[in-house]
Design a protein around this motif. Structure first.
Motif, PDB file in Angstrom:
ATOM      1  N   GLY A 361      67.761  -7.204  11.312  1.00  9.20           N
ATOM      2  CA  GLY A 361      67.894  -8.452  11.005  1.00  9.20           C
ATOM      3  C   GLY A 361      68.765  -9.301  11.712  1.00  9.20           C
ATOM      4  N   ILE A 362      68.415 -10.249  12.500  1.00  5.96           N
ATOM      5  CA  ILE A 362      68.312 -11.200  14.017  1.00  5.96           C
ATOM      6  C   ILE A 362      68.531 -12.761  13.466  1.00  5.96           C
ATOM      7  CG2 ILE A 362      68.276 -12.177  15.916  1.00  5.96           C
ATOM      8  CD1 ILE A 362      65.535  -9.891  16.133  1.00  5.96           C
ATOM      9  N   SER A 363      70.519 -12.617  13.155  1.00  8.02           N
ATOM     10  CA  SER A 363      71.305 -13.873  12.618  1.00  8.02           C
ATOM     11  C   SER A 363      71.464 -14.982  13.485  1.00  8.02           C
ATOM     12  CB  SER A 363      72.397 -13.395  12.428  1.00  8.02           C
ATOM     13  OG  SER A 363      73.044 -13.966  11.386  1.00  8.02           O
ATOM     14  N   LEU A 364      70.276 -15.904  12.886  1.00  9.83           N
ATOM     15  CA  LEU A 364      70.945 -17.597  14.251  1.00  9.83           C
ATOM     16  C   LEU A 364      72.932 -18.273  13.981  1.00  9.83           C
ATOM     17  CD1 LEU A 364      67.451 -16.295  14.821  1.00  9.83           C
ATOM     18  CD2 LEU A 364      67.473 -18.917  14.777  1.00  9.83           C
ATOM     19  N   ASP A 365      73.050 -17.556  12.985  1.00  7.59           N
ATOM     20  CA  ASP A 365      74.683 -18.416  12.717  1.00  7.59           C
ATOM     21  C   ASP A 365      75.354 -18.495  13.937  1.00  7.59           C
ATOM     22  OD1 ASP A 365      74.305 -18.930   9.705  1.00  7.59           O
ATOM     23  OD2 ASP A 365      73.736 -16.638   9.423  1.00  7.59           O
ATOM     24  N   SER A 366      76.181 -19.354  13.252  1.00  3.02           N
ATOM     25  CA  SER A 366      77.437 -19.077  15.226  1.00  3.02           C
ATOM     26  C   SER A 366      78.494 -19.057  14.301  1.00  3.02           C
ATOM     27  CB  SER A 366      77.398 -20.201  15.343  1.00  3.02           C
ATOM     28  OG  SER A 366      77.750 -21.626  14.524  1.00  3.02           O
ATOM     29  N   ASP A 367      78.510 -18.154  12.691  1.00  6.31           N
ATOM     30  CA  ASP A 367      80.520 -18.315  12.179  1.00  6.31           C
ATOM     31  C   ASP A 367      80.466 -16.887  12.236  1.00  6.31           C
ATOM     32  OD1 ASP A 367      82.222 -17.947  10.688  1.00  6.31           O
ATOM     33  OD2 ASP A 367      82.268 -20.406   9.834  1.00  6.31           O
ATOM     34  N   GLU A 368      80.323 -16.282  12.793  1.00  6.30           N
ATOM     35  CA  GLU A 368      81.019 -14.383  12.573  1.00  6.30           C
ATOM     36  C   GLU A 368      81.180 -14.056  10.981  1.00  6.30           C
ATOM     37  OE1 GLU A 368      82.577 -10.601  14.444  1.00  6.30           O
ATOM     38  OE2 GLU A 368      81.883 -12.134  15.337  1.00  6.30           O
ATOM     39  N   THR A 369      82.404 -14.804  10.750  1.00 13.09           N
ATOM     40  CA  THR A 369      83.517 -15.221   8.999  1.00 13.09           C
ATOM     41  C   THR A 369      82.263 -14.590   7.971  1.00 13.09           C
ATOM     42  OG1 THR A 369      85.402 -15.437  10.759  1.00 13.09           O
ATOM     43  CG2 THR A 369      85.556 -15.270   8.179  1.00 13.09           C
ATOM     44  N   ALA A 370      81.836 -16.051   8.347  1.00 17.60           N
ATOM     45  CA  ALA A 370      81.009 -16.658   7.303  1.00 17.60           C
ATOM     46  C   ALA A 370      80.081 -15.626   7.126  1.00 17.60           C
ATOM     47  CB  ALA A 370      80.364 -18.743   7.723  1.00 17.60           C
ATOM     48  N   LEU A 371      78.879 -14.959   8.240  1.00 22.18           N
ATOM     49  CA  LEU A 371      77.533 -14.188   8.350  1.00 22.18           C
ATOM     50  C   LEU A 371      78.470 -12.974   7.472  1.00 22.18           C
ATOM     51  CD1 LEU A 371      74.744 -13.504   8.896  1.00 22.18           C
ATOM     52  CD2 LEU A 371      75.994 -12.615  11.231  1.00 22.18           C
ATOM     53  N   ARG A 372      79.724 -12.754   7.861  1.00 21.65           N
ATOM     54  CA  ARG A 372      80.147 -11.134   7.595  1.00 21.65           C
ATOM     55  C   ARG A 372      80.100 -11.521   6.074  1.00 21.65           C
ATOM     56  NH1 ARG A 372      81.406  -6.990  10.955  1.00 21.65           N
ATOM     57  NH2 ARG A 372      81.469  -7.403  12.719  1.00 21.65           N
ATOM     58  N   LYS A 373      80.573 -12.469   5.235  1.00 22.81           N
ATOM     59  CA  LYS A 373      80.829 -12.416   3.900  1.00 22.81           C
ATOM     60  C   LYS A 373      79.501 -12.409   3.358  1.00 22.81           C
ATOM     61  CE  LYS A 373      83.412 -15.631   1.056  1.00 22.81           C
ATOM     62  NZ  LYS A 373      83.497 -16.749   0.807  1.00 22.81           N
ATOM     63  N   PHE A 374      78.789 -13.735   4.130  1.00 26.84           N
ATOM     64  CA  PHE A 374      76.900 -13.595   3.185  1.00 26.84           C
ATOM     65  C   PHE A 374      76.942 -11.821   2.657  1.00 26.84           C
ATOM     66  CE2 PHE A 374      73.041 -13.660   2.766  1.00 26.84           C
ATOM     67  CZ  PHE A 374      72.574 -14.769   2.034  1.00 26.84           C
ATOM     68  N   ILE A 375      76.904 -11.297   4.703  1.00 18.75           N
ATOM     69  CA  ILE A 375      76.204  -9.694   4.303  1.00 18.75           C
ATOM     70  C   ILE A 375      76.873  -8.916   2.659  1.00 18.75           C
ATOM     71  CG2 ILE A 375      75.399  -7.388   5.061  1.00 18.75           C
ATOM     72  CD1 ILE A 375      75.681  -9.581   7.881  1.00 18.75           C
ATOM     73  N   LYS A 376      77.561  -8.978   3.129  1.00 20.92           N
ATOM     74  CA  LYS A 376      78.931  -8.433   2.068  1.00 20.92           C
ATOM     75  C   LYS A 376      78.702  -9.215   0.405  1.00 20.92           C
ATOM     76  CE  LYS A 376      83.424  -7.161   0.524  1.00 20.92           C
ATOM     77  NZ  LYS A 376      85.158  -6.388   1.221  1.00 20.92           N
ATOM     78  N   GLU A 377      78.554 -10.066   0.052  1.00 26.08           N
ATOM     79  CA  GLU A 377      78.520 -10.244  -1.001  1.00 26.08           C
ATOM     80  C   GLU A 377      77.059 -10.334  -1.375  1.00 26.08           C
ATOM     81  OE1 GLU A 377      79.092 -14.825  -1.248  1.00 26.08           O
ATOM     82  OE2 GLU A 377      81.250 -14.407  -1.461  1.00 26.08           O
ATOM     83  N   ASN A 378      75.605 -10.182  -0.856  1.00 30.93           N
ATOM     84  CA  ASN A 378      74.653 -10.275  -0.858  1.00 30.93           C
ATOM     85  C   ASN A 378      74.248  -8.800  -0.434  1.00 30.93           C
ATOM     86  OD1 ASN A 378      73.295 -12.457  -1.585  1.00 30.93           O
ATOM     87  ND2 ASN A 378      74.657 -13.053  -0.437  1.00 30.93           N
ATOM     88  N   GLN A 379      75.051  -7.212  -0.145  1.00 30.17           N
ATOM     89  CA  GLN A 379      75.183  -5.888  -0.388  1.00 30.17           C
ATOM     90  C   GLN A 379      73.340  -5.654   1.372  1.00 30.17           C
ATOM     91  OE1 GLN A 379      74.638  -4.892  -3.621  1.00 30.17           O
ATOM     92  NE2 GLN A 379      77.080  -4.559  -3.980  1.00 30.17           N
ATOM     93  N   LEU A 380      73.782  -6.572   1.524  1.00 24.52           N
ATOM     94  CA  LEU A 380      72.268  -6.221   2.881  1.00 24.52           C
ATOM     95  C   LEU A 380      72.654  -4.506   4.023  1.00 24.52           C
ATOM     96  CD1 LEU A 380      71.587  -9.990   4.210  1.00 24.52           C
ATOM     97  CD2 LEU A 380      71.032  -9.186   2.189  1.00 24.52           C
TER      98      LEU A 380
END
Length: 439
Positions: A361-380
């Protein structure tokens, strides 16, 4: 002639429309004060009582766009009045029109099919009403193949009523057949029909009538969209030579646009389509690549990453994945289409990971906390390249990514198989590449 309309009733309707349009027609219902509601009910009762004059009802234009946004109490009152009027006077076209529009905004197909006679009745009782014919066609396309014959009849009536009238009016109504108001354009309906079907000649007559309207428009106002519709109609009817002639006519228009703006993506994509239709495959590809630079990588070995790290701070290099099939997924948590594609990627990953398939995955997000939360919740489970730079990510620039999701499928030697590896196509490409090879 029915009741005369009070000025305050008209004002109430205008105010109601203004309220809806100011709010972008977003909500299905708006609160309306009881006093205003009563005025609106009186307004519609008078319009219904007036029936048909000179082949037209006096119901407000574009009523189909608004009726399902009426407050429930108001809609029930107007509907009840229309039913009573129609029961007392079966030839009241205004009552029939209101009830038909109200019925066909319901989502239940069976009910709508049963109510079709109201549309048929209105088209007969209001012989100069173009809107009801258009509405009938649009409603029938929502019901699919089961109402195709009725859709054809409505379209024939609409075009007949437009014939010989004001050209601009004819053009505007005909152009609406190519908007989101209808679920299937006339060409799409025509292409669904078995060419041995007895109605095929009637559909061809309809398409020829539409051609006349659009060709007349081009004489007054050259328009690329109209050119494309004309070419599409010729193609559908099997007249490839006529279609190519249209494409050749419109080609200079887009070339001139490119001279004015070399980055005009509409002109680039249109020229790619035109040259594809004319058989100029090399030029078509050249324009497609200019529209989407990532296409240039297909069939090529993708250069090594610029120095990037994953969320754990570990370097990520393409060379480490040689010998495996790899999907580079450019995405972001704020990108709706990206999120919609994730379940498909997860399913494919689970199916093929043990057979040599990897995802980066190459994330274009700018908020690391939100990205980590999303990855954990969606089990990527796959690695994520992240640097907080969003569109300034060096890989975005290096590979020419202009929009997301962008998904590069790379073979075992590092060669790009596709930069559009999404949906069912992703699994198909992987299966074709991996096959039964379990090495």
């Amino acid at each position: 002639m029915g009741k005369s309309l009070k000025q305050d009733s008209v004002d109430a309707w205008d105010a109601y429309l203004s309220t809806l349009e100011r709010n972008g027609l977003a909500d299905p219902h708006w609160e309306v004060e009881s006093e205003v509601q009563e005025k609106l009910i009186d307004y519609f009762k008078a319009k219904i009582d007036a029936g048909v004059s000179d082949g037209l009802t006096s119901l407000p234009e574009r009523l189909p766009s608004y009726v399902h946004r009426f407050p429930e109490e108001m809609l029930r009152a107007i509907k009840s009045h229309a039913e009573n009027v129609l029961a007392a006077d079966p030839n009241n076209g205004a009552a029939a029109k209101f009830l038909a529009i109200e019925a066909f905004h319901k989502v239940n197909t069976r009910i709508s099919s049963e109510k079709y006679p109201l549309l048929e009745k209105t088209m007969v009782l209001a012989p100069n009403d173009i809107e009801i014919c258009f509405f009938a066609y649009a409603a029938c396309t929502r019901l699919g193949d089961q109402m195709q014959e009725e859709a054809l009849v409505a379209l024939e009536r609409m075009l007949e009523r437009l014939r010989g009238g004001n050209h601009k009016v004819s053009y505007l109504w005909t152009m609406r057949l190519y908007t989101t108001e209808v679920d299937a354009t006339p060409v799409q309906n025509y292409l669904r029909i078995n060419k041995r079907h007895p109605v095929v000649n009637r559909w061809e007559a309809v398409l020829n009538a539409i051609l006349v309207v659009f060709e007349n428009e081009l004489l007054q106002t050259p328009d690329s969209g109209v050119f494309n519709i004309i070419a599409h109609i010729h193609e559908a009817m099997g007249d490839i030579e006529a279609a190519q002639a249209v494409f050749q006519k419109i080609q200079p228009y887009y070339e001139e646009r490119l001279k004015q703006n070399p980055n005009d993506r509409t002109a680039l994509s249109s020229l790619a389509n035109i040259h594809g239709k004319l058989g100029n495959s090399d030029l078509a590809r050249e324009y497609r690549v200019k529209t989407d630079p990532t296409l240039a990588w297909e069939g090529q070995v993708l250069p090594e990453f610029s120095p990037v790290v994953d969320l754990d701070g570990k370097p990520v290099w393409l060379a480490d994945y040689r010998g495996k099939l790899v999907l580079l997924d450019f995405w972001a948590t704020w990108c709706g289409p990206c999120i919609a594609e994730l379940p498909n990627i997860k399913e494919v990953y689970e199916e093929y990971h043990n057979r040599g398939f990897e995802v980066i995955g190459i994330s274009l997000d700018s908020d690391e906390t939100a990205l980590r939360k999303f990855i954990k919740e969606n089990q990527l489970p796959w690695r994520q390249v992240f640097d907080e730079k969003g569109w300034e990510n060096p890989l975005v620039k290096k590979y020419g990514v202009r929009g997301i999701p962008a998904q590069f499928l790379i073979d075992r030697e590092g060669r790009v198989i596709s930069v559009k590896a999404r949906g069912k196509r992703l699994a198909d490409l992987i299966e074709a590449e991996i096959g039964d090879n379990t090495d």
